[in-house]
Structure formats: C-alpha cells, structure tokens
Design a protein around this motif. Structure first.
Motif, short mmCIF file in Angstrom:
data_model
loop_
_atom_site.label_atom_id
_atom_site.label_comp_id
_atom_site.label_asym_id
_atom_site.label_seq_id
_atom_site.Cartn_x
_atom_site.Cartn_y
_atom_site.Cartn_z
N GLY A 87 0.81 -1.21 0.00
CA GLY A 87 0.00 0.00 0.00
C GLY A 87 0.84 1.26 0.00
O GLY A 87 0.51 2.25 -0.67
N TRP A 88 1.97 1.24 0.73
CA TRP A 88 2.86 2.40 0.76
C TRP A 88 3.46 2.66 -0.63
O TRP A 88 3.53 3.81 -1.09
N ILE A 89 3.88 1.60 -1.30
CA ILE A 89 4.46 1.75 -2.64
C ILE A 89 3.40 2.21 -3.64
O ILE A 89 3.62 3.15 -4.43
N LEU A 90 2.24 1.55 -3.61
CA LEU A 90 1.18 1.93 -4.55
C LEU A 90 0.68 3.36 -4.30
O LEU A 90 0.43 4.11 -5.25
N ALA A 91 0.54 3.74 -3.03
CA ALA A 91 0.10 5.11 -2.73
C ALA A 91 1.11 6.13 -3.23
O ALA A 91 0.74 7.20 -3.74
N GLY A 92 2.39 5.81 -3.08
CA GLY A 92 3.41 6.72 -3.58
C GLY A 92 3.34 6.91 -5.08
O GLY A 92 3.47 8.04 -5.60
N ARG A 93 3.12 5.81 -5.79
CA ARG A 93 3.02 5.90 -7.25
C ARG A 93 1.76 6.64 -7.67
O ARG A 93 1.76 7.42 -8.62
N MET A 94 0.66 6.39 -6.97
CA MET A 94 -0.60 7.06 -7.31
C MET A 94 -0.54 8.56 -7.02
O MET A 94 -1.13 9.36 -7.75
N LEU A 95 0.15 8.94 -5.96
CA LEU A 95 0.19 10.35 -5.55
C LEU A 95 1.35 11.12 -6.16
O LEU A 95 1.49 12.31 -5.88
N ALA A 96 2.18 10.46 -6.96
CA ALA A 96 3.31 11.16 -7.58
C ALA A 96 2.86 12.35 -8.43
O ALA A 96 3.45 13.44 -8.36
N PRO A 97 1.80 12.22 -9.27
CA PRO A 97 1.34 13.41 -10.02
C PRO A 97 0.88 14.54 -9.11
O PRO A 97 1.10 15.72 -9.42
N LEU A 98 0.25 14.18 -7.99
CA LEU A 98 -0.20 15.22 -7.06
C LEU A 98 0.98 15.97 -6.46
O LEU A 98 0.90 17.18 -6.20
N LEU A 119 2.01 17.26 -17.33
CA LEU A 119 2.01 15.89 -16.81
C LEU A 119 1.83 14.90 -17.97
O LEU A 119 0.84 14.99 -18.70
N PRO A 120 2.76 13.97 -18.19
CA PRO A 120 2.63 13.02 -19.30
C PRO A 120 1.65 11.91 -18.96
O PRO A 120 1.23 11.75 -17.81
N GLY A 121 1.31 11.13 -19.97
CA GLY A 121 0.45 9.99 -19.76
C GLY A 121 -0.94 10.19 -20.31
O GLY A 121 -1.28 11.27 -20.83
N ARG A 122 -1.75 9.15 -20.21
CA ARG A 122 -3.11 9.22 -20.70
C ARG A 122 -4.00 9.99 -19.74
O ARG A 122 -3.64 10.24 -18.59
N LYS A 123 -5.17 10.32 -20.24
CA LYS A 123 -6.09 11.18 -19.50
C LYS A 123 -6.66 10.45 -18.29
O LYS A 123 -7.13 9.33 -18.38
N ASP A 124 -6.57 11.09 -17.12
CA ASP A 124 -7.24 10.63 -15.92
C ASP A 124 -7.49 11.85 -15.04
O ASP A 124 -7.29 12.98 -15.48
N GLU A 125 -7.97 11.61 -13.79
CA GLU A 125 -8.33 12.73 -12.94
C GLU A 125 -7.15 13.64 -12.64
O GLU A 125 -7.26 14.88 -12.65
N PHE A 126 -5.98 13.05 -12.35
CA PHE A 126 -4.81 13.86 -12.03
C PHE A 126 -4.35 14.67 -13.24
O PHE A 126 -3.97 15.84 -13.10
N ASP A 131 -3.77 19.66 -16.35
CA ASP A 131 -4.05 20.46 -17.55
C ASP A 131 -4.84 21.71 -17.21
O ASP A 131 -4.58 22.80 -17.75
N ALA A 132 -5.82 21.57 -16.31
CA ALA A 132 -6.60 22.74 -15.88
C ALA A 132 -5.72 23.75 -15.17
O ALA A 132 -5.85 24.97 -15.36
N PHE A 133 -4.78 23.25 -14.36
CA PHE A 133 -3.87 24.15 -13.65
C PHE A 133 -2.93 24.86 -14.63
O PHE A 133 -2.65 26.05 -14.48
N ASP A 134 -2.44 24.14 -15.64
CA ASP A 134 -1.58 24.76 -16.65
C ASP A 134 -2.34 25.84 -17.42
O ASP A 134 -1.79 26.92 -17.70
#
Length: 373
Positions: A87-98, A119-126, A131-134
């Motif tokens: 969970g620690w590893i997965l949470a870190g990867r999930m929160l990296a864009p944040l 932010l690279p990658g396919r479209k998701d919430e982050f 993109d909205a922030f940019d």
C-alpha cells in the motif's frame, strides 16, 4: 491558513489498502472455517487397518481448529505486512502526479507563472487537474502581463496632460504679459482630456470586476437611445445613422451596455468618411444569442490592423487621422464589457472600406417581466 499537522494522504491510503486487504483475508478465512464447520463432523470413530472397530471417538473439529488457527494467524500477519508495504508503494506511485502539482503550485505562489506541469500519460483525474492548472497559469501569466502593460501605458497617458499643464503654467509664470485666454483654453482642453481618461480607466476597472447587478436589457432600445444621443456628433461630421432590428433581450448592466453601444457608434462616426459617411446599427436575436452589429464606411483596413484595434491606448489617430483623438480606450472598454457579460466581440474589415463590429451576448429567457429603458 494555519492547520494542525495530521497524517499524510499517502499514510491514509496505505492504511486503507492494508485494512481492506486484512478485511478481505478475514472474510476469506471465515468463509473457509464456516465451510469446514458445515461439512466436517464434530466427532468421528477411528477404524484400524484390520477392519476391527475401535470404540474410541476422534474429535475432528478440535484437531482441525488446532491446525487451522495458527496457520490462519500467520496468513493474516503476512497480509498485514504485505498490505502495509504494498500500500505504501502503490500510494506513492498514485500520488506522484499530485506531488508535481503541489510543487508547481508552490512555484506559482512564489511569483513564477511561467512554470507548467505538463504531466505526461493518458487522461485521468490527475492529468485533467494538471491540464486545468496549466491553463489557469497561462491565463494568469497573460493577465498579469497585460496589467503590467496597462499600468505602464496608463502612467504614461496620465503623465502627458500633467506635463503639458506644467509647461503651460511655467511659460505663463515666466511671461506675465502673455495673454491668458489662450492659456486658459489650452489648460481646459488638457484638463478635460485627463478627466476623460480617468473616467475611462474607472469604467474599465468596473467592467473587469463585474461589479454590477444583472438586469433585463433590450439592445434595440439601447441602440435607439445611443443614436439619438450621438445624432449631433454625426451631423457635425456629416455622417448618417441608420438603425434597424427587432427586440433583442439580454441580461446585464444597462449602464455598461449603453456605454458599449455608445463607444461603438461614436468610433463609427469619428472614423468615417467626412461629409458622406454612414453608420448602420442593427440588433437581432439568433437562436440563443443577442446580436448587436455596428458598421461604418471609411478607409480600407487590413486584417492585421483590425486585430490590434481592441488593444488599450490604441487611438483612432493611429488608424484614421481625424480631429478626435480620444483616449485610446474606446474599443478596449467595449471588449471588457463584452467579456464581463459572457459575450464575444468580432471585428471584420469591410471590403468597401470601414469596419463591421459584432457583439454577441447571451439571449435572455422569454419569461422576462419587463425591459430596462
């Protein structure tokens, strides 16, 4: 805002993952135990190899519990460790864009609006958030740059009449025998120009801040009022004003929309063919849009020049030489008022000469009780 320290989002997600994994493990082991209790008898008789009956009873469930319980505890302990670590590893990867978004926000807070997340990658919430922030940063950077240019231009424009007034007064003081009437006329003209510029700046600021209460407005009535008000100016320049159109309801500030129409018609009169020009004012409703169109005859304008006409302090004398220089904020005010009413402004050069300006505003609903006049 000062906040008390608390657990990080990564830690919360880690505990959530581990807790969910532990709950799933308990439920699975519980289901296995219920299955065993249902299909395994509580006691059984032991039969030897010689097929001779042994009257002794063997406690099957008791032995099964002794074997099952420690192994189930070991499985749960493994799931706990695995859930926390994974969970620690997965949470870190999930929160990296944040984390990247947070760093970009801090950079922007320190005054660097040119930074972008990208932010690279396919479209998701982050990525939608990034993109909205940019986009927000790009608009803020453009707005700040525009405000800086505006402040510099406004300072220059306000300084000019003050410098002229000072020069005239210095000349009058050094030459006491000089006639005062021309001096008074010059000072009056310079002071009038400074007042007009100040009022235009205040109106521009009011429109930008949208500090008005929306009301129902009929653009056709506004156009008629503007034409009547500016008729003496049109006659002075030998320009004919023609109005047409139907009821055109919209919602906004009556005073600002009247100022918008006045600026458009006044520019169309001043920047026209002297003695033989025409101004056309047309209003109409199309689908969900209220449209105000002002056209005039005049010199031919290039599309490149037309694209700069709404810039602040772009005077008419830089486009068409007349005796009415203005303060250079007429169409800039029109643009600001249009945007404050969630509308669009389109400037198009006419092939025969002159300009066509179209203002499109949201159409008011049919339930309008009355129109502002």
């Amino acid at each position: 805002m000062d906040r008390a320290p608390g657990p990080s989002a990564r830690l919360k997600l880690t505990l959530s993952y581990a807790g969910f994994l532990m709950l799933a493990g308990v439920l699975m082991l519980g289901a296995v135990w219920v299955f065993l209790l249902r299909y395994v008898p509580e006691r059984a008789m032991l039969i030897n190899a010689d097929d001779r009956l042994d009257n002794g009873v063997f406690p099957v469930r008791g032995v099964l519990l002794d074997v099952f319980a420690p192994r189930a505890a070991a499985v749960l302990a493994f799931l706990l460790v695995f859930g926390l670590l994974g969970g620690w590893i997965l949470a870190g990867r999930m929160l990296a864009p944040l984390t990247r978004i947070t760093n970009a926000t801090r950079t922007a807070t320190n005054g660097s609006l040119s930074h972008r997340i990208r932010l690279p990658g396919r479209k998701d919430e982050f990525r939608e958030l990034a993109d909205a922030f940019d986009t927000m940063l790009a608009r803020l950077e453009a707005h700040v740059a525009e405000q800086q240019r505006f402040a510099a231009n406004a300072s220059h424009e306000l300084r000019t009449p003050l410098a002229i007034s000072k020069s005239l007064l210095d000349a009058a003081r050094t030459d006491p025998d000089r006639a005062t009437d021309p001096l008074v006329e010059r000072l009056h003209a310079v002071n009038t120009r400074a007042i007009d510029l100040t009022e235009a700046l205040l109106l521009l600021s009011r429109a930008e801040q949208r500090s008005f209460t929306p009301e129902h407005v009929d653009l056709s009535l506004v156009a008629e009022e503007t034409a009547e008000t500016l008729l003496p100016l049109a006659e002075k320049h030998g320009v004919t004003i023609e109005t047409s159109g139907d009821i055109t309801p919209t919602s906004g500030s009556q005073a600002l929309l009247l100022q918008l129409t006045t600026n458009l018609v006044q520019n169309a009169i001043v920047h026209n063919l002297p003695g033989r020009g025409t101004v056309w004012i047309h209003t109409g409703a199309h689908a969900d849009t209220a449209v105000l169109t002002v056209e005039n005859t005049g010199e031919r304008l290039s599309p490149q020049l037309v694209s700069t006409l709404t810039e602040r302090f772009q005077r008419g004398t830089e486009r068409v030489h007349t005796d009415h220089a203005g303060v250079g904020l007429g169409l800039a005010i029109v643009k600001t008022i249009t945007h404050a009413h969630d509308g669009t402004l389109v400037l198009t050069p006419r092939s025969a000469g002159g300009l066509r300006i179209t203002v499109e505003l949201p159409l008011a609903t049919d339930t309008t009780p009355r129109w502002s006049r």
